[in-house]
Design an enzyme around this catalytic site. Structure first.
Site, PDB file in Angstrom:
ATOM      1  N   GLY A  66       0.678  -1.302  -0.152  1.00 12.86           N
ATOM      2  CA  GLY A  66      -0.134  -0.025   0.006  1.00 12.86           C
ATOM      3  C   GLY A  66       0.556   1.439  -0.014  1.00 12.86           C
ATOM      4  N   ARG A 126      -2.867   8.230   3.915  1.00 18.13           N
ATOM      5  CA  ARG A 126      -3.425   8.972   4.962  1.00 18.13           C
ATOM      6  C   ARG A 126      -1.854   9.615   5.861  1.00 18.13           C
ATOM      7  NH1 ARG A 126      -7.220   4.217   7.147  1.00 18.13           N
ATOM      8  NH2 ARG A 126      -5.777   3.121   5.905  1.00 18.13           N
ATOM      9  N   GLN A 169       2.559  -7.256  -6.247  1.00 18.20           N
ATOM     10  CA  GLN A 169       0.989  -6.876  -6.403  1.00 18.20           C
ATOM     11  C   GLN A 169       0.574  -6.209  -7.833  1.00 18.20           C
ATOM     12  OE1 GLN A 169      -1.200  -5.146  -3.130  1.00 18.20           O
ATOM     13  NE2 GLN A 169      -3.181  -5.634  -3.940  1.00 18.20           N
ATOM     14  N   ASP A 218       1.823  -2.601   8.499  1.00 18.24           N
ATOM     15  CA  ASP A 218       1.664  -1.406   9.243  1.00 18.24           C
ATOM     16  C   ASP A 218       1.293  -1.508  10.730  1.00 18.24           C
ATOM     17  OD1 ASP A 218      -0.636  -2.279   8.565  1.00 18.24           O
ATOM     18  OD2 ASP A 218      -1.308   0.019   8.274  1.00 18.24           O
ATOM     19  N   ARG A 235      31.676  14.977  15.488  1.00 22.16           N
ATOM     20  CA  ARG A 235      31.380  14.568  14.305  1.00 22.16           C
ATOM     21  C   ARG A 235      31.925  13.266  14.084  1.00 22.16           C
ATOM     22  NH1 ARG A 235      32.567  19.513  11.070  1.00 22.16           N
ATOM     23  NH2 ARG A 235      31.953  18.340   9.335  1.00 22.16           N
ATOM     24  N   ASN A 255      41.883  23.248   8.941  1.00 22.64           N
ATOM     25  CA  ASN A 255      42.336  22.010   7.980  1.00 22.64           C
ATOM     26  C   ASN A 255      41.683  22.117   6.605  1.00 22.64           C
ATOM     27  OD1 ASN A 255      39.452  22.301   8.987  1.00 22.64           O
ATOM     28  ND2 ASN A 255      38.895  20.008   8.550  1.00 22.64           N
ATOM     29  N   TYR A 256      41.203  23.318   6.183  1.00 24.08           N
ATOM     30  CA  TYR A 256      40.832  23.386   4.765  1.00 24.08           C
ATOM     31  C   TYR A 256      41.518  24.814   3.898  1.00 24.08           C
ATOM     32  CZ  TYR A 256      37.001  23.576   1.139  1.00 24.08           C
ATOM     33  OH  TYR A 256      36.557  23.621   0.113  1.00 24.08           O
TER      34      TYR A 256
HETATM   35  C1  UD1 Z   1      -6.936  -3.125   7.318  1.00 21.61           C
HETATM   36  C2  UD1 Z   1      -7.991  -4.038   7.612  1.00 21.61           C
HETATM   37  C3  UD1 Z   1      -8.897  -3.482   8.835  1.00 21.61           C
HETATM   38  C4  UD1 Z   1      -8.207  -3.808  10.015  1.00 21.61           C
HETATM   39  C5  UD1 Z   1      -6.838  -2.894   9.842  1.00 21.61           C
HETATM   40  C6  UD1 Z   1      -5.774  -3.304  11.130  1.00 21.61           C
HETATM   41  C7  UD1 Z   1      -8.892  -4.780   5.229  1.00 21.61           C
HETATM   42  C8  UD1 Z   1      -9.626  -4.799   3.987  1.00 21.61           C
HETATM   43  N1  UD1 Z   1      -8.822  -4.169   6.229  1.00 21.61           N
HETATM   44  O1  UD1 Z   1      -7.417  -1.763   7.332  1.00 21.61           O
HETATM   45  O2  UD1 Z   1     -10.011  -4.716   8.870  1.00 21.61           O
HETATM   46  O3  UD1 Z   1      -8.785  -3.361  11.229  1.00 21.61           O
HETATM   47  O4  UD1 Z   1      -5.955  -3.204   8.502  1.00 21.61           O
HETATM   48  O5  UD1 Z   1      -4.798  -2.519  10.908  1.00 21.61           O
HETATM   49  O6  UD1 Z   1      -7.917  -5.825   5.129  1.00 21.61           O
HETATM   50  N2  UD1 Z   1      -1.959  -3.411   1.573  1.00 21.61           N
HETATM   51  C9  UD1 Z   1      -1.195  -4.062   0.397  1.00 21.61           C
HETATM   52  N3  UD1 Z   1      -2.083  -4.023  -0.748  1.00 21.61           N
HETATM   53  C10 UD1 Z   1      -2.949  -3.445  -0.955  1.00 21.61           C
HETATM   54  C11 UD1 Z   1      -3.519  -2.799   0.270  1.00 21.61           C
HETATM   55  C12 UD1 Z   1      -2.879  -2.972   1.252  1.00 21.61           C
HETATM   56  O7  UD1 Z   1      -0.301  -4.836   0.410  1.00 21.61           O
HETATM   57  O8  UD1 Z   1      -3.572  -3.407  -2.013  1.00 21.61           O
HETATM   58  C13 UD1 Z   1      -0.967  -3.496   2.681  1.00 21.61           C
HETATM   59  C14 UD1 Z   1      -0.506  -2.118   3.156  1.00 21.61           C
HETATM   60  O9  UD1 Z   1       0.534  -1.771   2.613  1.00 21.61           O
HETATM   61  C15 UD1 Z   1      -0.647  -2.246   4.923  1.00 21.61           C
HETATM   62  C16 UD1 Z   1      -1.672  -3.416   4.993  1.00 21.61           C
HETATM   63  O10 UD1 Z   1      -2.127  -3.969   3.835  1.00 21.61           O
HETATM   64  O11 UD1 Z   1       0.319  -2.562   5.283  1.00 21.61           O
HETATM   65  C17 UD1 Z   1      -3.154  -2.931   5.553  1.00 21.61           C
HETATM   66  O12 UD1 Z   1      -3.713  -1.831   4.529  1.00 21.61           O
HETATM   67  P1  UD1 Z   1      -4.414  -0.505   4.960  1.00 21.61           P
HETATM   68  O13 UD1 Z   1      -4.968  -0.083   3.824  1.00 21.61           O
HETATM   69  O14 UD1 Z   1      -3.536   0.246   6.114  1.00 21.61           O
HETATM   70  O15 UD1 Z   1      -5.749  -1.340   5.602  1.00 21.61           O
HETATM   71  P2  UD1 Z   1      -6.318  -0.721   6.970  1.00 21.61           P
HETATM   72  O16 UD1 Z   1      -7.551   0.341   6.240  1.00 21.61           O
HETATM   73  O17 UD1 Z   1      -5.633  -0.300   7.965  1.00 21.61           O
HETATM   74 CA    CA Z   2      -3.624   0.125   8.206  1.00 19.63          CA
END
Ligand code: UD1
Ligand code: CA
Length: 490
Positions: free
Chosen positions: A18, A22, A82, A112, A342, A395-396
């Site tokens: 993702g 936000r 993906q 995340d 440094r 030094n420079y």
């Molecule tokens: C998701 C869950 C939600 C849960 C929350 C917990 C879904 C639909 N929802 O929501 O129920 O409460 O996590 O933190 O799963 N990602 C991908 N590919 C994508 C979209 C997302 O790999 O196409 C990855 C993101 O990088 C991230 C994780 O999946 O690490 C979660 O995605 P995010 O969009 O943050 O989902 P939430 O809205 O938080």
């Molecule tokens: Ca999330």
């Protein structure tokens, strides 16, 4: 079903494709750091602690950046891409393809959700296996469920489905049991049902969470286990949650070092990266940051108001109100207050870098001191040296950097400039205000300031009528009267 409880093979899928809209950041969300490590690095660390047979990380947004961070955190794990179909369900689907004919349990982790610990995940896997479930969701009971998917249970308390906040009715939204974004699935059940997930939701994405209702419709057992510590289920979607996660992690790290024997006076203002190390009887005073690979040895005192990045601090050293990066501070040495070390600074045992001193790419030998108001760059200083206040190594020369070499037991006067390249021999001394442009032989005294000349009466002659002229005239006549009286006494 082809698997049994006895089938204990484990694969892990980490979702990191993702963008993290936000966060409002040019950096992909999973690369934002807490405790000195990217979010996805924490997740991978926890995953590897479970010793899974396979680990697959799904990437897409800023693919190269994320893939190289993954490779750094967990060399050799499989990275898969993906495609343009969005959603956590699609991410898991492409990862499953990479797992080919894997049978056993698949643990899905969100890149995340960085604070979960491996024993919590271990217990989730145990519960999943004990219940012979097709899917087991890690949930959490939270005060504020905003933004999370809600775990919807039926009248018997069994998990019916997960609904995202955007798609929830008011009643569903009032549920305080949330989906932590972490699941264990039977690989075969997931393979069969994931392709059936659609995109008819507020975001038009293929949600992994929808697989729960599909499994349930197929009469396969699905359960949800609340995490013992809800704070650990925190998902990072924005910078407010990033700071919250950093705080929770830091509190954990501080507590760990306290239990290992470090005195940490003010945990709220002390920040310690997960990669730093503190020995017993280290004292950390408020407003101090101990970062990256910093190692602090027994009995050392760090702070207040100090930041150490990739530093080594020796036993019983004292570092006060200092900013240091890639510096080595010897045992019993003292640094600060108000020092700036440094990269490439080496301070020997019992040495001193004092007040308002900047050092860079320099070695200061055992028992040698640079106590006040100095810049020391590209310099080698022997043992038992004392540099007078205001020592500057030039030094420079506008083109390149040159080295200053100072031998053992050298004592220099105040306010010296060492115009590099230059060498000061063992035991040599320099006068106050000297500008050292030529090498000084061992044991020599180097003077470069012209003898002082006093022009008597200059102020009264050139600044008549000023306050200075007035007091000077008074002082001079008093001196004359004094001299006259002494003359008579003789
Ligand atoms: C998701 C869950 C939600 C849960 C929350 C917990 C879904 C639909 N929802 O929501 O129920 O409460 O996590 O933190 O799963 N990602 C991908 N590919 C994508 C979209 C997302 O790999 O196409 C990855 C993101 O990088 C991230 C994780 O999946 O690490 C979660 O995605 P995010 O969009 O943050 O989902 P939430 O809205 O938080
Ligand atoms: Ca999330």
């Amino acid at each position: 079903m082809t698997e049994t409880i006895a089938d204990t093979r484990l694969a892990v899928i980490v979702l990191a494709a993702g963008q993290g809209t936000r966060m409002k950041s040019s950096l992909p969300k999973v690369l934002h750091r807490i405790g000195g490590r990217p979010l996805v690095g924490h997740v991978l660390d926890t995953a590897l602690a479970l010793e899974p047979e396979r680990v697959v990380v799904v990437v897409r947004h800023e693919r190269e950046l994320v893939a190289s961070a993954v490779e750094q955190a967990a060399p050799g794990v499989v990275v898969v891409d993906q495609d343009e179909v969005p959603g956590t369900g699609r991410a898991v689907e492409v990862a499953l393809d990479a797992l080919e004919d894997f049978t056993g349990d698949v643990l899905v982790l969100s890149g995340d959700v960085p604070l979960l610990e491996s024993d919590t995940l271990g217990r989730l896997i145990d519960a999943h296996r004990a219940g012979a479930a097709a899917a087991t969701v890690l949930s959490a009971i939270v005060d504020d469920a905003t933004g999370y998917g809600r775990v919807i249970r039926d009248a018997e308390g069994a998990v019916a489905r997960i609904v995202e906040q955007r798609d929830a009715t008011d009643e569903e939204a009032s549920v305080t049991e949330i989906n932590a974004g972490v699941y264990v699935f039977q690989a075969s059940a997931l393979r069969r049902h994931l392709p059936l997930v659609g995109t008819a939701n507020a975001q038009g994405e293929k949600y992994l969470t929808d697989v729960v209702a599909l499994l349930r419709d197929a009469r396969l057992p699905v359960s949800a286990t609340p995490a013992p510590d809800a704070a650990a289920a925190l998902g990072v979607n924005d910078r407010v949650q990033l700071a919250e996660a950093a705080r929770v992690l830091n509190a954990r790290v501080v507590r760990r070092w306290q239990l290992e024997g470090a005195t940490i006076l003010d945990p709220a203002t002390t920040w310690i990266d997960v990669t730093a190390t503190l020995a017993p009887d280290v004292t950390v005073l408020p407003n101090t940051h101990i970062l990256r690979a910093t190692v602090v040895a027994e009995g050392a005192t760090i702070g207040p108001d100090t930041s150490l990045v990739d530093c080594e601090v020796g036993e019983n050293a004292t570092v006060t109100r200092t900013d240091a990066t890639l510096a080595v501070i010897g045992a019993g040495a003292t640094v600060g207050p108000f020092a700036y070390l440094r990269p490439g600074t080496y301070l020997g045992d019992k040495g001193k870098i004092g007040t308002f001193v900047e050092t860079k790419n320099s070695t200061i030998g055992e028992r040698s001191k640079v106590p006040h108001l100095s810049y020391i760059g590209d310099t080698t200083i022997g043992t038992g040296v004392n540099l007078g206040a205001g020592a500057i190594t030039a030094n420079y020369d506008d083109l390149t950097k040159h080295r200053t070499e100072i031998g053992d037991e050298v004592h220099t006067g105040s306010h010296n400039v060492f115009v590099a390249p230059v060498r000061i021999g063992d035991g040599a001394k320099t006068g106050a205000g000297a500008v050292i442009r030529k090498d000084v032989p061992a044991g020599a005294l180097a003077l470069s300031v012209a003898p002082q000349r006093n022009v008597e009466g200059w102020v009264e002659k050139n600044r008549p009528g000023t306050g200075a002229a007035e007091v000077a005239a008074r002082a001079r006549s008093a001196q004359k009267a004094d001299d006259g009286a002494q003359e008579q006494d003789r």
